[in-house]
Design a protein around this motif. Structure first.
Motif, PDB file in Angstrom:
ATOM      1  N   LEU A 121    -108.808 -22.887  10.998  1.00 41.38           N
ATOM      2  CA  LEU A 121    -107.624 -23.736  11.085  1.00 41.38           C
ATOM      3  C   LEU A 121    -106.429 -23.032  10.458  1.00 41.38           C
ATOM      4  O   LEU A 121    -105.312 -23.067  10.998  1.00 41.38           O
ATOM      5  CB  LEU A 121    -107.883 -25.075  10.386  1.00 41.38           C
ATOM      6  N   ALA A 122    -106.666 -22.367   9.337  1.00 43.98           N
ATOM      7  CA  ALA A 122    -105.573 -21.634   8.692  1.00 43.98           C
ATOM      8  C   ALA A 122    -105.097 -20.497   9.585  1.00 43.98           C
ATOM      9  O   ALA A 122    -103.893 -20.211   9.661  1.00 43.98           O
ATOM     10  CB  ALA A 122    -106.046 -21.098   7.341  1.00 43.98           C
ATOM     11  N   ALA A 123    -106.034 -19.869  10.270  1.00 44.40           N
ATOM     12  CA  ALA A 123    -105.658 -18.771  11.161  1.00 44.40           C
ATOM     13  C   ALA A 123    -104.772 -19.275  12.296  1.00 44.40           C
ATOM     14  O   ALA A 123    -103.808 -18.617  12.691  1.00 44.40           O
ATOM     15  CB  ALA A 123    -106.917 -18.102  11.724  1.00 44.40           C
ATOM     16  N   LEU A 124    -105.101 -20.452  12.802  1.00 44.85           N
ATOM     17  CA  LEU A 124    -104.283 -21.019  13.872  1.00 44.85           C
ATOM     18  C   LEU A 124    -102.888 -21.364  13.365  1.00 44.85           C
ATOM     19  O   LEU A 124    -101.892 -21.146  14.052  1.00 44.85           O
ATOM     20  CB  LEU A 124    -104.949 -22.264  14.454  1.00 44.85           C
TER      21      LEU A 124
ATOM     22  N   GLN B 286     -88.485 -24.544  17.551  1.00 41.65           N
ATOM     23  CA  GLN B 286     -89.195 -24.212  16.317  1.00 41.65           C
ATOM     24  C   GLN B 286     -89.756 -25.449  15.624  1.00 41.65           C
ATOM     25  O   GLN B 286     -90.816 -25.395  14.998  1.00 41.65           O
ATOM     26  CB  GLN B 286     -88.257 -23.455  15.359  1.00 41.65           C
ATOM     27  N   GLU B 287     -89.038 -26.552  15.739  1.00 42.94           N
ATOM     28  CA  GLU B 287     -89.490 -27.777  15.065  1.00 42.94           C
ATOM     29  C   GLU B 287     -90.860 -28.223  15.597  1.00 42.94           C
ATOM     30  O   GLU B 287     -91.701 -28.722  14.839  1.00 42.94           O
ATOM     31  CB  GLU B 287     -88.471 -28.904  15.265  1.00 42.94           C
ATOM     32  N   GLN B 288     -91.043 -28.058  16.900  1.00 45.85           N
ATOM     33  CA  GLN B 288     -92.325 -28.474  17.470  1.00 45.85           C
ATOM     34  C   GLN B 288     -93.450 -27.550  17.007  1.00 45.85           C
ATOM     35  O   GLN B 288     -94.563 -28.005  16.718  1.00 45.85           O
ATOM     36  CB  GLN B 288     -92.234 -28.492  19.004  1.00 45.85           C
ATOM     37  N   LEU B 289     -93.162 -26.270  16.934  1.00 43.73           N
ATOM     38  CA  LEU B 289     -94.177 -25.345  16.419  1.00 43.73           C
ATOM     39  C   LEU B 289     -94.497 -25.667  14.963  1.00 43.73           C
ATOM     40  O   LEU B 289     -95.663 -25.654  14.550  1.00 43.73           O
ATOM     41  CB  LEU B 289     -93.678 -23.902  16.549  1.00 43.73           C
ATOM     42  N   ALA B 290     -93.470 -25.981  14.193  1.00 40.84           N
ATOM     43  CA  ALA B 290     -93.701 -26.344  12.792  1.00 40.84           C
ATOM     44  C   ALA B 290     -94.521 -27.625  12.699  1.00 40.84           C
ATOM     45  O   ALA B 290     -95.386 -27.766  11.833  1.00 40.84           O
ATOM     46  CB  ALA B 290     -92.358 -26.496  12.072  1.00 40.84           C
ATOM     47  N   ALA B 291     -94.252 -28.554  13.599  1.00 38.77           N
ATOM     48  CA  ALA B 291     -94.992 -29.810  13.585  1.00 38.77           C
ATOM     49  C   ALA B 291     -96.468 -29.565  13.870  1.00 38.77           C
ATOM     50  O   ALA B 291     -97.350 -30.179  13.253  1.00 38.77           O
ATOM     51  CB  ALA B 291     -94.405 -30.775  14.616  1.00 38.77           C
ATOM     52  N   LEU B 292     -96.735 -28.650  14.782  1.00 40.71           N
ATOM     53  CA  LEU B 292     -98.132 -28.338  15.096  1.00 40.71           C
ATOM     54  C   LEU B 292     -98.815 -27.681  13.903  1.00 40.71           C
ATOM     55  O   LEU B 292     -99.969 -27.967  13.604  1.00 40.71           O
ATOM     56  CB  LEU B 292     -98.206 -27.417  16.316  1.00 40.71           C
ATOM     57  N   ARG B 293     -98.089 -26.790  13.234  1.00 39.98           N
ATOM     58  CA  ARG B 293     -98.649 -26.195  12.020  1.00 39.98           C
ATOM     59  C   ARG B 293     -99.002 -27.296  11.018  1.00 39.98           C
ATOM     60  O   ARG B 293    -100.050 -27.256  10.381  1.00 39.98           O
ATOM     61  CB  ARG B 293     -97.652 -25.219  11.387  1.00 39.98           C
ATOM     62  N   ALA B 294     -98.115 -28.259  10.891  1.00 43.13           N
ATOM     63  CA  ALA B 294     -98.355 -29.342   9.938  1.00 43.13           C
ATOM     64  C   ALA B 294     -99.596 -30.150  10.325  1.00 43.13           C
ATOM     65  O   ALA B 294    -100.369 -30.563   9.471  1.00 43.13           O
ATOM     66  CB  ALA B 294     -97.119 -30.246   9.858  1.00 43.13           C
ATOM     67  N   VAL B 295     -99.773 -30.351  11.622  1.00 42.63           N
ATOM     68  CA  VAL B 295    -100.937 -31.106  12.074  1.00 42.63           C
ATOM     69  C   VAL B 295    -102.222 -30.372  11.703  1.00 42.63           C
ATOM     70  O   VAL B 295    -103.230 -30.987  11.369  1.00 42.63           O
ATOM     71  CB  VAL B 295    -100.876 -31.333  13.599  1.00 42.63           C
ATOM     72  N   LEU B 296    -102.166 -29.066  11.717  1.00 45.15           N
ATOM     73  CA  LEU B 296    -103.368 -28.278  11.432  1.00 45.15           C
ATOM     74  C   LEU B 296    -103.631 -28.118   9.939  1.00 45.15           C
ATOM     75  O   LEU B 296    -104.656 -27.558   9.553  1.00 45.15           O
ATOM     76  CB  LEU B 296    -103.253 -26.890  12.066  1.00 45.15           C
ATOM     77  N   GLY B 297    -102.681 -28.570   9.112  1.00 43.85           N
ATOM     78  CA  GLY B 297    -102.838 -28.226   7.693  1.00 43.85           C
ATOM     79  C   GLY B 297    -102.962 -29.367   6.728  1.00 43.85           C
ATOM     80  O   GLY B 297    -103.026 -30.500   7.074  1.00 43.85           O
TER      81      GLY B 297
ATOM     82  N   ARG C 129     -99.703 -37.589  11.212  1.00 46.43           N
ATOM     83  CA  ARG C 129    -100.277 -37.078   9.983  1.00 46.43           C
ATOM     84  C   ARG C 129    -101.050 -35.792  10.284  1.00 46.43           C
ATOM     85  O   ARG C 129    -101.483 -35.564  11.406  1.00 46.43           O
ATOM     86  CB  ARG C 129    -101.254 -38.087   9.399  1.00 46.43           C
ATOM     87  N   PRO C 130    -101.252 -35.004   9.244  1.00 46.93           N
ATOM     88  CA  PRO C 130    -102.130 -33.842   9.428  1.00 46.93           C
ATOM     89  C   PRO C 130    -103.504 -34.292   9.895  1.00 46.93           C
ATOM     90  O   PRO C 130    -103.982 -35.372   9.529  1.00 46.93           O
ATOM     91  CB  PRO C 130    -102.192 -33.228   8.030  1.00 46.93           C
ATOM     92  N   LEU C 131    -104.075 -33.446  10.688  1.00 46.93           N
ATOM     93  CA  LEU C 131    -105.410 -33.689  11.231  1.00 46.93           C
ATOM     94  C   LEU C 131    -106.411 -34.003  10.130  1.00 46.93           C
ATOM     95  O   LEU C 131    -107.335 -34.793  10.297  1.00 46.93           O
ATOM     96  CB  LEU C 131    -105.839 -32.402  11.946  1.00 46.93           C
ATOM     97  N   LEU C 132    -106.213 -33.375   8.990  1.00 45.46           N
ATOM     98  CA  LEU C 132    -107.222 -33.444   7.937  1.00 45.46           C
ATOM     99  C   LEU C 132    -106.907 -34.513   6.911  1.00 45.46           C
ATOM    100  O   LEU C 132    -107.576 -34.624   5.892  1.00 45.46           O
ATOM    101  CB  LEU C 132    -107.336 -32.079   7.253  1.00 45.46           C
ATOM    102  N   ALA C 133    -105.890 -35.308   7.156  1.00 48.26           N
ATOM    103  CA  ALA C 133    -105.512 -36.338   6.189  1.00 48.26           C
ATOM    104  C   ALA C 133    -105.811 -37.705   6.770  1.00 48.26           C
ATOM    105  O   ALA C 133    -104.920 -38.462   7.124  1.00 48.26           O
ATOM    106  CB  ALA C 133    -104.026 -36.213   5.848  1.00 48.26           C
ATOM    107  N   GLY C 134    -107.073 -37.992   6.886  1.00 47.39           N
ATOM    108  CA  GLY C 134    -107.445 -39.307   7.386  1.00 47.39           C
ATOM    109  C   GLY C 134    -107.698 -39.277   8.874  1.00 47.39           C
ATOM    110  O   GLY C 134    -107.198 -38.419   9.590  1.00 47.39           O
TER     111      GLY C 134
END
Lengths: 108, 108
Positions: free
Chosen positions: B100-103, A97-108, A11-16
């Motif tokens: 976080l958005a910047a990252l 790219q999928e892993q980079l996208a996954a990290l973005r998702a974790v941060l958002g 899950r995203p970092l900020l979702a629970g």
DNA sequence: TATCAATATTGATGATCGTCGATAAACTCA
DNA sequence: TGAGTTTATCGACGATCATCAATATTGATA
């Protein structure tokens, strides 16, 4: 050729609140990003027209010893950030790219 | 109360090769994320209704010694990931969403 | 002012990390 | 097969990190 399954599981970092297991799964991937030389490798790959790079090219352009570059590539491969493919003598690395996208998702 | 200027300065990782200075500016922020306890702190803050948390609450819920928690909070504050505010005896930490958005932007 | 609660700093520890030289391993090609 | 090229592993080193107990600091309150 890839290694680790994507961190997309999480899950995203900020979702629970993260469980200990979740945080222990994600943290190593961020830690791998936490090194200037490795960020430069990622951006160097992305800057290539073919979106891939031979390990020996990185040795020249990074100004680091060959074992050091090999060490960084191994860490990023194991973190699921890079894929590799042998062609002839050389080994070509490209971004996952999928892993980079996954990290973005974790941060958002 | 904030500390470091956002890493928003930097181009995305995948948009051209990073300079050494750029990679040295971004890497420490990712490194700070590369620790399970710190990811748990971030998610614990996000899970609060008020989007903030007192340091002493984290000591209880993380199962780490108070100096250790204080150390992690300091690192995240210096990395621009957390802001802090004193109210009475307690110090409240909250997320710096811009960082976080910047990252996310750096990864995309 | 003195006491108390919350947070930060110090000093020390064991562990991990980034680096490199030397060497091994994998693959190609003559 | 053997020489040459490319990449990976090993062993060692100095540096950084996460952790904690002890102590200091900060601010509120009696």
């Amino acid at each position: 050729m890839e290694s680790r399954t994507a961190v997309t599981c999480c899950r995203p970092l900020l979702a629970g609140r993260l469980t200990i297991a979740e945080s222990q799964a994600i943290a190593p991937v961020f830690r791998v990003l936490g090194e200037p030389a490795r960020l430069q490798i990622l951006s160097a790959i992305a800057a290539q027209p073919a979106q891939e790079v031979r390990a020996c090219e990185l040795v020249e352009s990074l100004g680091l010893a060959q074992p050091t570059v090999s060490y960084h590539l191994k860490l990023m491969f194991e973190a699921g950030l890079l894929a590799k493919e042998r062609r002839g003598t050389a080994i070509y690395y490209r971004l996952v790219q999928e892993q980079l996208a996954a990290l973005r998702a974790v941060l958002g």
